[in-house]
Structures are given as structure tokens and as C-alpha cells.
Scaffold this motif. Structure first.
Motif, PDB file in Angstrom:
ATOM      1  N   LEU A 102      56.470  32.372  20.949  1.00  0.00           N
ATOM      2  CA  LEU A 102      57.496  32.880  20.723  1.00  0.00           C
ATOM      3  C   LEU A 102      57.635  32.954  19.036  1.00  0.00           C
ATOM      4  CD1 LEU A 102      60.214  30.406  22.573  1.00  0.00           C
ATOM      5  CD2 LEU A 102      59.354  32.754  23.221  1.00  0.00           C
ATOM      6  N   PRO A 103      58.133  34.068  18.587  1.00  0.00           N
ATOM      7  CA  PRO A 103      57.728  34.154  17.166  1.00  0.00           C
ATOM      8  C   PRO A 103      58.568  33.379  16.393  1.00  0.00           C
ATOM      9  CG  PRO A 103      58.271  36.374  18.266  1.00  0.00           C
ATOM     10  CD  PRO A 103      58.022  35.147  19.374  1.00  0.00           C
ATOM     11  N   CYS A 104      59.926  32.896  16.624  1.00  0.00           N
ATOM     12  CA  CYS A 104      60.506  31.716  15.871  1.00  0.00           C
ATOM     13  C   CYS A 104      59.942  30.596  15.562  1.00  0.00           C
ATOM     14  CB  CYS A 104      61.961  31.844  16.501  1.00  0.00           C
ATOM     15  SG  CYS A 104      61.886  31.111  18.111  1.00  0.00           S
ATOM     16  N   VAL A 105      59.084  30.084  16.790  1.00  0.00           N
ATOM     17  CA  VAL A 105      58.321  28.933  16.876  1.00  0.00           C
ATOM     18  C   VAL A 105      57.144  29.044  15.651  1.00  0.00           C
ATOM     19  CG1 VAL A 105      56.647  27.532  17.890  1.00  0.00           C
ATOM     20  CG2 VAL A 105      58.939  28.344  19.099  1.00  0.00           C
ATOM     21  N   ARG A 106      56.560  30.200  15.845  1.00  0.00           N
ATOM     22  CA  ARG A 106      55.223  30.454  15.054  1.00  0.00           C
ATOM     23  C   ARG A 106      55.554  30.328  13.550  1.00  0.00           C
ATOM     24  NH1 ARG A 106      51.189  30.927  17.906  1.00  0.00           N
ATOM     25  NH2 ARG A 106      49.913  30.521  16.216  1.00  0.00           N
ATOM     26  N   TYR A 107      56.799  31.201  13.241  1.00  0.00           N
ATOM     27  CA  TYR A 107      57.015  31.290  11.725  1.00  0.00           C
ATOM     28  C   TYR A 107      57.488  29.928  11.216  1.00  0.00           C
ATOM     29  CZ  TYR A 107      56.623  36.333  12.209  1.00  0.00           C
ATOM     30  OH  TYR A 107      56.386  37.650  12.292  1.00  0.00           O
ATOM     31  N   LYS A 108      58.001  29.219  12.021  1.00  0.00           N
ATOM     32  CA  LYS A 108      58.597  27.792  11.337  1.00  0.00           C
ATOM     33  C   LYS A 108      57.393  27.027  11.469  1.00  0.00           C
ATOM     34  CE  LYS A 108      61.596  24.058  11.473  1.00  0.00           C
ATOM     35  NZ  LYS A 108      63.140  23.894  11.488  1.00  0.00           N
ATOM     36  N   LEU A 109      56.486  26.955  12.489  1.00  0.00           N
ATOM     37  CA  LEU A 109      55.180  25.984  12.225  1.00  0.00           C
ATOM     38  C   LEU A 109      54.440  26.459  11.184  1.00  0.00           C
ATOM     39  CD1 LEU A 109      54.645  24.792  15.698  1.00  0.00           C
ATOM     40  CD2 LEU A 109      56.502  24.076  14.149  1.00  0.00           C
ATOM     41  N   VAL A 110      54.063  27.963  11.210  1.00  0.00           N
ATOM     42  CA  VAL A 110      53.186  28.376  10.152  1.00  0.00           C
ATOM     43  C   VAL A 110      53.646  27.967   8.606  1.00  0.00           C
ATOM     44  CG1 VAL A 110      52.336  30.544   9.132  1.00  0.00           C
ATOM     45  CG2 VAL A 110      52.151  30.338  11.442  1.00  0.00           C
ATOM     46  N   ASP A 111      55.257  28.162   8.275  1.00  0.00           N
ATOM     47  CA  ASP A 111      55.492  27.686   7.115  1.00  0.00           C
ATOM     48  C   ASP A 111      55.282  26.285   6.508  1.00  0.00           C
ATOM     49  OD1 ASP A 111      56.695  29.943   6.508  1.00  0.00           O
ATOM     50  OD2 ASP A 111      58.804  29.382   6.853  1.00  0.00           O
ATOM     51  N   ILE A 112      55.287  25.418   7.906  1.00  0.00           N
ATOM     52  CA  ILE A 112      54.843  23.948   7.474  1.00  0.00           C
ATOM     53  C   ILE A 112      53.504  23.981   7.089  1.00  0.00           C
ATOM     54  CG2 ILE A 112      54.743  21.696   8.581  1.00  0.00           C
ATOM     55  CD1 ILE A 112      57.180  22.536  10.206  1.00  0.00           C
ATOM     56  N   GLN A 113      52.571  24.507   8.015  1.00  0.00           N
ATOM     57  CA  GLN A 113      51.272  24.409   7.799  1.00  0.00           C
ATOM     58  C   GLN A 113      50.755  24.855   6.539  1.00  0.00           C
ATOM     59  OE1 GLN A 113      50.055  26.784  11.107  1.00  0.00           O
ATOM     60  NE2 GLN A 113      50.776  25.278  12.613  1.00  0.00           N
ATOM     61  N   ARG A 114      51.498  26.189   5.921  1.00  0.00           N
ATOM     62  CA  ARG A 114      51.081  26.720   4.548  1.00  0.00           C
ATOM     63  C   ARG A 114      51.495  25.905   3.444  1.00  0.00           C
ATOM     64  NH1 ARG A 114      52.998  32.825   6.156  1.00  0.00           N
ATOM     65  NH2 ARG A 114      51.052  33.428   7.085  1.00  0.00           N
ATOM     66  N   GLU A 115      52.712  25.005   3.649  1.00  0.00           N
ATOM     67  CA  GLU A 115      53.003  24.100   2.541  1.00  0.00           C
ATOM     68  C   GLU A 115      52.067  22.976   2.582  1.00  0.00           C
ATOM     69  OE1 GLU A 115      55.455  23.947   0.463  1.00  0.00           O
ATOM     70  OE2 GLU A 115      55.631  25.786   0.763  1.00  0.00           O
ATOM     71  N   LEU A 116      51.727  22.732   3.607  1.00  0.00           N
ATOM     72  CA  LEU A 116      50.683  21.677   3.686  1.00  0.00           C
ATOM     73  C   LEU A 116      49.396  21.874   2.945  1.00  0.00           C
ATOM     74  CD1 LEU A 116      51.376  19.950   7.131  1.00  0.00           C
ATOM     75  CD2 LEU A 116      51.793  18.767   5.056  1.00  0.00           C
ATOM     76  N   SER A 182      45.472  35.017  23.587  1.00  0.00           N
ATOM     77  CA  SER A 182      45.025  36.060  22.915  1.00  0.00           C
ATOM     78  C   SER A 182      45.701  37.276  23.249  1.00  0.00           C
ATOM     79  CB  SER A 182      43.481  36.396  23.200  1.00  0.00           C
ATOM     80  OG  SER A 182      43.351  36.213  24.625  1.00  0.00           O
ATOM     81  N   HIS A 183      46.921  36.897  24.096  1.00  0.00           N
ATOM     82  CA  HIS A 183      47.696  38.486  24.448  1.00  0.00           C
ATOM     83  C   HIS A 183      49.041  38.554  23.730  1.00  0.00           C
ATOM     84  CE1 HIS A 183      44.444  39.135  26.858  1.00  0.00           C
ATOM     85  NE2 HIS A 183      44.609  40.594  26.910  1.00  0.00           N
ATOM     86  N   ARG A 184      49.439  37.317  22.998  1.00  0.00           N
ATOM     87  CA  ARG A 184      50.729  37.145  22.668  1.00  0.00           C
ATOM     88  C   ARG A 184      50.803  38.200  21.380  1.00  0.00           C
ATOM     89  NH1 ARG A 184      49.160  31.637  20.594  1.00  0.00           N
ATOM     90  NH2 ARG A 184      48.180  32.253  18.488  1.00  0.00           N
ATOM     91  N   GLU A 185      52.195  38.675  21.199  1.00  0.00           N
ATOM     92  CA  GLU A 185      52.230  39.639  19.881  1.00  0.00           C
ATOM     93  C   GLU A 185      51.973  39.152  18.348  1.00  0.00           C
ATOM     94  OE1 GLU A 185      56.011  42.190  20.506  1.00  0.00           O
ATOM     95  OE2 GLU A 185      55.290  42.279  22.318  1.00  0.00           O
ATOM     96  N   VAL A 186      52.661  37.833  18.391  1.00  0.00           N
ATOM     97  CA  VAL A 186      52.312  37.359  16.817  1.00  0.00           C
ATOM     98  C   VAL A 186      51.321  36.642  17.034  1.00  0.00           C
ATOM     99  CG1 VAL A 186      53.587  36.221  14.995  1.00  0.00           C
ATOM    100  CG2 VAL A 186      54.840  37.563  16.680  1.00  0.00           C
ATOM    101  N   ALA A 187      50.403  36.839  15.964  1.00  0.00           N
ATOM    102  CA  ALA A 187      49.021  36.157  15.690  1.00  0.00           C
ATOM    103  C   ALA A 187      48.593  35.275  16.610  1.00  0.00           C
ATOM    104  CB  ALA A 187      49.607  34.889  14.583  1.00  0.00           C
TER     105      ALA A 187
END
Ligand code: DC
Length: 221
Positions: A102-116, A182-187
Motif C-alpha cells: 500500500l503506497p500510504c504505508v510505504r510513504y509513512k515508513l520511508v519518511d521515518i527511515q529517512r529521518e533515522l 517484486s511486483h508491487r507498484e511502489v518501490a
């Protein structure tokens, strides 16, 4: 900041290797898969289907996630609750893979990962660290191994934990998860162009650790 990205499919040995590299360099290991698992766990606990984009999106609006370390071990605290003891259950692997699409999940978790990654020197393992989360990581490794070998390792890992498992079922799960991831749309799961690929099929874990540590040292010297 030093950021080392270790990506690859389920069971390729990423977490064992990432932990050893982090220890050797005296920096923090961030298991990003656990963040997807913790999100899936929280959805299930709240009766939300892990593939329901609207329901999960609503849940994320108020969800807080803190990554903390207790005696060096990563703990994922969601809405103040430590989810860590519940994340390795068998059904959580598929649930994490589903919710991670789910894109909404990826964006939220990726933000946290980038901050860390901005705050700490990290070794991160995942699927999209080198391609999407940290395209400028100092060193990128992509670990692979045949699905059969990965299933064999998972069966052995379970056996050591006192759980008997059926090789054919584990192999089918691994192939299904490879396909989903490997087949999801985002990342999706994919090797970054500048990552070093290491096929661990015929290597022992200490051999993989040694090879990765020498690659890392070469890149960040
Ligand atoms: O590494 P793991 O088995 O704990 O990961 C669980 C699932 O989380 C995996 O099937 C796909 C997803 N994941 C992801 O999409 N991106 C990451 N960086 C890490 C995990």
C-alpha cells in the motif's frame, strides 16, 4: 552520516549479515521489515484488513511509530505499545508483505527511515533501501540465493527455534513473497544499479558476513 543498504529477497541472510556489519562498525542496525510487520500487526489487532487501503490509511493518520533499542535489540513501539514480541509469527510475513504494497504505508515508513538515517549512522536491511529510501547510501549490497536454499535455511532456523516446518510449504511461501515484493507498484524489490550483488546460495553465513564487511570497508574507507 554513514548509511549502508542491504537489500534482497526473504531469507537471503540480510538480517544476520546486517547485524554483524553493524556490530563490526559499531553502528546501529535498522530492520525495516520489522516496521512493516509492526504496521501489519497493528492493523490486524484493530480488525483492519491489511489490503484495505482506506482502512489502513485511516489507521495511519494517528499512528505513531518509535524505533528504540533495548540492550542493543531493536524494539518497534506503535502507539506506545511494544509490538516486537509478536512480529515473527508465521502469518505476519504474508501480512507484512501485503500491507507493504500500500503506497500510504510505504510513504509513512520511508519518511521515518529517512529521518533515522539523517540522525544516525545505520546499516539498514530491506527491499528498497538502495533504490528508493536512500539512493545516496554510502554502500549498497544486494543479497540473493536460490529459493530452495532460502527455504532450507528457513526450515533450519525454525527447527533451531523448536518449530517443525514443511519444506514445500516454506518454499511456496517464499516464492509467493518474492512475487508480491517484486511486483508491487511502489518501490518494488529490485537491485539498485550501483549495488554489489552477492549470491549466497553456496556460501556459509560467516563467509557472507566476511565478504560483505570487506566490501563495506572498501566503500567507506
Ligand atoms: O524482511 P522481512 O521479511 O521482515 O519483511 C517483511 C515484509 O515487509 C516483506 O515481505 C516486504 C516488506 N518490506 C518492504 O516492503 N520494504 C522493506 N524495506 C522491508 C520489508
Amino acid at each position: 552520516m554513514i548509511n549502508i543498504a542491504i537489500d534482497g529477497p526473504a531469507g537471503a541472510g540480510k538480517s544476520t549479515v546486517a547485524k554483524a556489519v553493524a556490530k563490526e562498525l559499531g553502528i546501529i542496525y535498522l530492520d525495516t521489515g520489522a516496521m512493516y510487520r509492526a504496521t501489519a500487526y497493528t492493523a490486524i489487532k484493530n480488525g483492519i484488513d491489511v489490503s484495505d487501503e482506506v482502512g489502513v490509511g485511516e489507521m495511519l493518520k494517528t499512528l505513531t511509530m518509535d524505533v528504540v533499542y533495548e540492550d542493543g535489540a531493536q524494539q518497534i513501539i506503535v502507539n506506545g505499545f511494544n509490538t516486537t514480541p509478536y512480529l515473527r509469527e508465521h502469518y505476519m510475513s504474508k501480512a507484512a508483505s501485503d500491507i507493504s504494497a500500500l503506497p500510504c504505508v510505504r510513504y509513512k515508513l520511508v519518511d521515518i527511515q529517512r529521518e533515522l538515517a539523517k540522525t544516525y549512522d545505520l546499516v539498514l536491511d530491506g527491499r528498497d533501501i538502495g533504490t528508493f529510501v536512500l539512493p545516496d547510501a554510502n554502500c549498497k549490497i544486494f543479497l540473493v540465493a536460490s529459493a530452495e536454499e532460502r527455504a532450507k535455511r528457513r526450515v533450519e532456523e525454525n527447527r533451531l527455534k523448536g518449530q517443525e516446518s514443511d519444506f514445500d510449504i516454506v518454499l511456496k511461501d517464499i516464492k509467493q513473497r518474492d512475487y508480491n515484493d517484486s511486483h508491487r507498484e511502489v518501490a518494488p524489490l529490485k537491485k539498485a544499479d550501483d549495488a554489489v550483488e552477492l549470491d549466497t546460495t553456496t556460501m556459509t553465513i560467516p563467509e557472507v558476513v566476511e565478504a560483505v564487511i570487506s566490501l563495506v570497508k572498501e566503500k567507506i574507507k
